[in-house]
Design a protein around this motif. Structure first.
Motif, PDB file in Angstrom:
ATOM      1  N   GLY A  63       0.794  -1.225   0.000  1.00 61.36           N
ATOM      2  CA  GLY A  63       0.000   0.000   0.000  1.00 61.36           C
ATOM      3  C   GLY A  63       0.825   1.273   0.000  1.00 61.36           C
ATOM      4  N   ARG A  64       1.734   1.379   0.994  1.00 63.11           N
ATOM      5  CA  ARG A  64       2.429   2.654   1.129  1.00 63.11           C
ATOM      6  C   ARG A  64       3.736   2.506   1.899  1.00 63.11           C
ATOM      7  N   VAL A  65       4.608   3.457   1.647  1.00 66.92           N
ATOM      8  CA  VAL A  65       5.834   3.637   2.402  1.00 66.92           C
ATOM      9  C   VAL A  65       5.797   5.055   2.947  1.00 66.92           C
ATOM     10  N   VAL A  66       5.883   5.196   4.252  1.00 66.95           N
ATOM     11  CA  VAL A  66       5.833   6.509   4.892  1.00 66.95           C
ATOM     12  C   VAL A  66       7.253   7.002   5.117  1.00 66.95           C
ATOM     13  N   VAL A  67       7.530   8.197   4.660  1.00 68.81           N
ATOM     14  CA  VAL A  67       8.858   8.788   4.805  1.00 68.81           C
ATOM     15  C   VAL A  67       8.715  10.179   5.407  1.00 68.81           C
ATOM     16  N   LEU A  68       9.572  10.507   6.336  1.00 71.16           N
ATOM     17  CA  LEU A  68       9.521  11.820   6.979  1.00 71.16           C
ATOM     18  C   LEU A  68      10.039  12.892   6.032  1.00 71.16           C
ATOM     19  N   GLY A  69       9.430  14.060   6.097  1.00 75.62           N
ATOM     20  CA  GLY A  69       9.879  15.183   5.276  1.00 75.62           C
ATOM     21  C   GLY A  69      11.235  15.704   5.674  1.00 75.62           C
ATOM     22  N   SER A  70      11.767  15.224   6.789  1.00 76.39           N
ATOM     23  CA  SER A  70      13.103  15.622   7.231  1.00 76.39           C
ATOM     24  C   SER A  70      14.176  14.672   6.724  1.00 76.39           C
ATOM     25  N   VAL A  71      13.799  13.702   5.888  1.00 71.03           N
ATOM     26  CA  VAL A  71      14.774  12.827   5.231  1.00 71.03           C
ATOM     27  C   VAL A  71      15.382  13.589   4.051  1.00 71.03           C
ATOM     28  N   HIS A  72      16.647  13.347   3.782  1.00 71.49           N
ATOM     29  CA  HIS A  72      17.352  14.032   2.703  1.00 71.49           C
ATOM     30  C   HIS A  72      16.490  14.070   1.444  1.00 71.49           C
ATOM     31  N   PRO A  73      16.275  15.239   0.841  1.00 76.19           N
ATOM     32  CA  PRO A  73      15.391  15.327  -0.337  1.00 76.19           C
ATOM     33  C   PRO A  73      15.845  14.465  -1.504  1.00 76.19           C
ATOM     34  N   GLU A  74      17.152  14.291  -1.694  1.00 76.94           N
ATOM     35  CA  GLU A  74      17.615  13.437  -2.787  1.00 76.94           C
ATOM     36  C   GLU A  74      17.325  11.971  -2.501  1.00 76.94           C
ATOM     37  N   TYR A  75      17.335  11.574  -1.243  1.00 79.10           N
ATOM     38  CA  TYR A  75      16.961  10.203  -0.890  1.00 79.10           C
ATOM     39  C   TYR A  75      15.475   9.989  -1.199  1.00 79.10           C
ATOM     40  N   PRO A 115       3.157  -0.930  -6.778  1.00 76.88           N
ATOM     41  CA  PRO A 115       1.876  -0.553  -6.170  1.00 76.88           C
ATOM     42  C   PRO A 115       2.012   0.393  -4.980  1.00 76.88           C
ATOM     43  N   ALA A 116       3.116   0.353  -4.285  1.00 72.90           N
ATOM     44  CA  ALA A 116       3.257   1.146  -3.052  1.00 72.90           C
ATOM     45  C   ALA A 116       3.373   2.630  -3.368  1.00 72.90           C
ATOM     46  N   ASP A 117       2.647   3.450  -2.605  1.00 73.33           N
ATOM     47  CA  ASP A 117       2.746   4.902  -2.704  1.00 73.33           C
ATOM     48  C   ASP A 117       3.705   5.424  -1.649  1.00 73.33           C
ATOM     49  N   VAL A 118       4.420   6.495  -1.975  1.00 75.61           N
ATOM     50  CA  VAL A 118       5.289   7.162  -1.015  1.00 75.61           C
ATOM     51  C   VAL A 118       4.508   8.293  -0.380  1.00 75.61           C
ATOM     52  N   GLU A 167       2.099   8.770  13.507  1.00 75.48           N
ATOM     53  CA  GLU A 167       1.199   7.691  13.928  1.00 75.48           C
ATOM     54  C   GLU A 167      -0.066   7.679  13.079  1.00 75.48           C
ATOM     55  N   ALA A 168      -0.582   8.865  12.755  1.00 73.10           N
ATOM     56  CA  ALA A 168      -1.786   8.940  11.929  1.00 73.10           C
ATOM     57  C   ALA A 168      -1.542   8.453  10.507  1.00 73.10           C
ATOM     58  N   ALA A 169      -0.301   8.572  10.034  1.00 76.13           N
ATOM     59  CA  ALA A 169       0.023   8.166   8.662  1.00 76.13           C
ATOM     60  C   ALA A 169       0.285   6.674   8.535  1.00 76.13           C
ATOM     61  N   LEU A 170       0.516   5.991   9.668  1.00 78.47           N
ATOM     62  CA  LEU A 170       0.833   4.559   9.638  1.00 78.47           C
ATOM     63  C   LEU A 170      -0.458   3.747   9.602  1.00 78.47           C
ATOM     64  N   THR A 171      -0.855   3.343   8.419  1.00 82.80           N
ATOM     65  CA  THR A 171      -2.080   2.567   8.235  1.00 82.80           C
ATOM     66  C   THR A 171      -1.752   1.077   8.200  1.00 82.80           C
ATOM     67  N   ASP A 172      -2.801   0.260   8.092  1.00 83.96           N
ATOM     68  CA  ASP A 172      -2.617  -1.198   8.104  1.00 83.96           C
ATOM     69  C   ASP A 172      -1.916  -1.715   6.855  1.00 83.96           C
ATOM     70  N   ASP A 173      -1.869  -0.904   5.799  1.00 81.37           N
ATOM     71  CA  ASP A 173      -1.186  -1.353   4.582  1.00 81.37           C
ATOM     72  C   ASP A 173       0.167  -0.671   4.405  1.00 81.37           C
ATOM     73  N   ALA A 225       4.067  -0.521   4.709  1.00 83.52           N
ATOM     74  CA  ALA A 225       5.157  -1.492   4.799  1.00 83.52           C
ATOM     75  C   ALA A 225       6.337  -0.964   5.581  1.00 83.52           C
ATOM     76  N   ALA A 226       6.692   0.320   5.406  1.00 86.33           N
ATOM     77  CA  ALA A 226       7.922   0.852   6.002  1.00 86.33           C
ATOM     78  C   ALA A 226       7.733   2.287   6.460  1.00 86.33           C
ATOM     79  N   LEU A 227       8.450   2.629   7.518  1.00 87.97           N
ATOM     80  CA  LEU A 227       8.591   4.012   7.982  1.00 87.97           C
ATOM     81  C   LEU A 227      10.064   4.358   7.893  1.00 87.97           C
ATOM     82  N   ILE A 228      10.398   5.424   7.162  1.00 85.54           N
ATOM     83  CA  ILE A 228      11.787   5.827   6.969  1.00 85.54           C
ATOM     84  C   ILE A 228      12.044   7.128   7.719  1.00 85.54           C
ATOM     85  N   VAL A 229      12.984   7.060   8.658  1.00 86.35           N
ATOM     86  CA  VAL A 229      13.321   8.184   9.535  1.00 86.35           C
ATOM     87  C   VAL A 229      14.805   8.478   9.399  1.00 86.35           C
ATOM     88  N   GLN A 230      15.162   9.733   9.207  1.00 81.84           N
ATOM     89  CA  GLN A 230      16.575  10.112   9.243  1.00 81.84           C
ATOM     90  C   GLN A 230      16.878  10.754  10.590  1.00 81.84           C
TER      91      GLN A 230
END
Length: 465
Positions: free
Chosen positions: A151-163, A175-178, A194-200, A202-207
């Motif tokens: 379903g989705r991969v959640v990434v923080l806006g504080s992660v390097h923009p090029e990453y 199929p996965a949305d960022v 926490e609100a962005a982490l849904t049941d579908d 797969a990953a949370l990316i934190v820098q």
């Protein structure tokens, strides 16, 4: 050759290519040059380069002083790193496909993996990836395979923009949305994550520390991911692990990072070194290659390519990645560098970088119109806000022999919240190489009275205590 293949012209060879995708004009290239003209042209281009090495810096001289950040840093590289990595058996060695012919390289990669495990606290590390951005994307792909959530991969806006751009590119046709969680205050709100982490998911990316140099609440973020069955990925800075908790201690499942700060020069933006480590349960899904230590038939210690689950060796549908090599020479440099530093040396480098960056921030904020962009605690890099835009400040510093940046305006505007006003923001960093004198000279060059330099007051060149 045309006669041999039964064609009358080169145009016949291109007949299968649709006209809509063929270039119908000459390439936009200048006229050819003879050898002597080409040498003069290349020499003129080379003279436009400004070296960032400040070892012989004199105020007003030609050398540059580097306060650049944004994921690539001007750390000291011991001479032994160049000496060992420059040996012919390493420097000219090809990727070791045949383990029995490459014992020296395999041993070096095994030691590299061991050191990365020591840094991150995990029990599994691969023999390197291309760079930090591709390592982060590979971690997301592993999480999708492991959780079977597309379903989705959640990434923080504080992660390097090029990453984040690399991640979006590699997931574009999957199929996965960022999903990006904004951080207008320089760090991310845990409740918003926490609100962005849904049941579908797969990953949370934190820098951590993040792109702005600030410390995220990593333990709470990883705990929130675990509660939802989401695999947590930490993008880490290996130098800061001399002071901070390791990714494993913070509760991450996978750790990825950029290894440039470990014995690799800044060198025009690359090539660099991708770091990847994870929990043992992900061993068989780890991208790239893993080196193992064993014994041969005569009981002698030897090294082998223990695992390389990639397209070149197994069925494509079973492959963990299309990564087909590792940054062998740069992994060797990082291995030598870390072995020379040792735990205490790494801690000293991290400590000096943090102290000098804080001193740099304090001095630069004495410049009219310059303030810290965020109130959050920062480590070895700081984001500054320049009233009216950062371009003028960067130009003044550049004219005085100092390189600052990157300015956030160099990245696409949509990667940052509108209220952040990226055109006013600039990152600066001070490594262990920078001196108090250099920082004071920079502050003086940016002040209203640039003549009042530290040299006039007779201050010695000292590390910031």
């Amino acid at each position: 050759m045309l006669a041999e293949v039964g064609a009358e012209s080169v145009e016949d060879l291109l007949a299968q290519i649709p006209a809509s995708v063929r270039l119908d004009r000459p390439l936009n290239l200048p006229e050819g040059l003879c050898e002597s003209e080409l040498q003069r042209h290349v020499a003129a281009l080379a003279e436009r380069n400004r070296p960032r090495d400040a070892a012989n810096f004199v105020h007003g001289g030609g050398d540059r002083v580097c306060f650049l950040g944004g994921g690539v840093y001007d750390h000291f590289v011991p001479a032994a790193v160049d000496e060992i990595a420059g040996r012919g058996e390493f420097y000219t060695a090809y990727t070791p496909y045949q383990a029995e012919a490459s014992q020296g390289s395999l041993q070096a990669f095994f030691e590299f993996q061991t050191l990365v495990c020591r840094l991150t606290g995990f029990t599994v590390a691969n023999a390197s990836l291309y760079d930090g951005g591709t390592a982060a994307a590979e971690a997301a792909l592993l999480a999708i395979r492991e959780t079977k959530r597309e379903g989705r991969v959640v990434v923080l806006g504080s992660v390097h923009p090029e990453y984040r751009q690399t991640l979006s590119t590699l997931l574009e046709y999957l199929p996965a949305d960022v999903v990006t969680v904004d951080c207008p205050n320089g760090v991310t709100d845990v409740a918003a994550v926490e609100a962005a982490l849904t049941d579908d998911t797969a990953a949370l990316i934190v820098q951590h520390p993040n792109f702005f140099g600030n410390l995220e609440d990593a333990e709470r973020l990883f705990a929130a991911a675990k509660a939802k069955g989401v695999i947590s990925v930490q993008v880490f800075d290996p130098v800061t692990l001399g002071l901070l908790k390791s990714p494993a201690e913070l509760g991450a499942d996978i750790a990825v990072g950029e290894g440039q700060g470990l014995g690799i020069p800044m060198q025009y933006g690359g090539p660099y070194l991708g770091l990847f480590a994870c929990r043992e349960e992900f061993l068989r899904k780890t991208p790239g290659r893993l080196i193992g230590r064993t014994e041969d038939a005569d009981g002698r210690e030897c090294y082998v390519l223990a695992l390389q689950t990639r397209e070149q060796h197994i069925r494509r549908g079973k492959a963990t990645s299309n990564i087909c090599s590792n940054q062998g020479l740069l992994a060797l440099r990082a291995t030598v560098h870390l072995a020379l530093l040792g735990p205490q040396g790494l801690r000293e480098v991290a400590d000096l970088s943090v102290r000098k960056t804080h001193y740099l921030a304090d001095r630069l904020c004495e410049t009219p119109g310059v303030t810290k962009a965020f109130d959050a605690p920062f480590v070895r890099e700081v984001c500054l806000r320049v009233e009216g835009g950062a371009r003028g400040l960067l130009g003044t510093a550049r004219a005085a022999g100092f390189d600052l940046g990157p300015a956030l305006s160099r990245f696409p505007a949509e990667l940052f919240p509108a209220e952040m006003r990226a055109e006013e923001l600039v990152l600066v960093a001070a490594t262990e190489r920078r001196t108090k004198q250099e920082i004071d000279l920079l502050a003086a060059a940016l002040s209203d009275d640039p003549a009042a330099t530290p040299l006039d007051r007779g201050e010695p060149v000292l590390a910031v205590a």
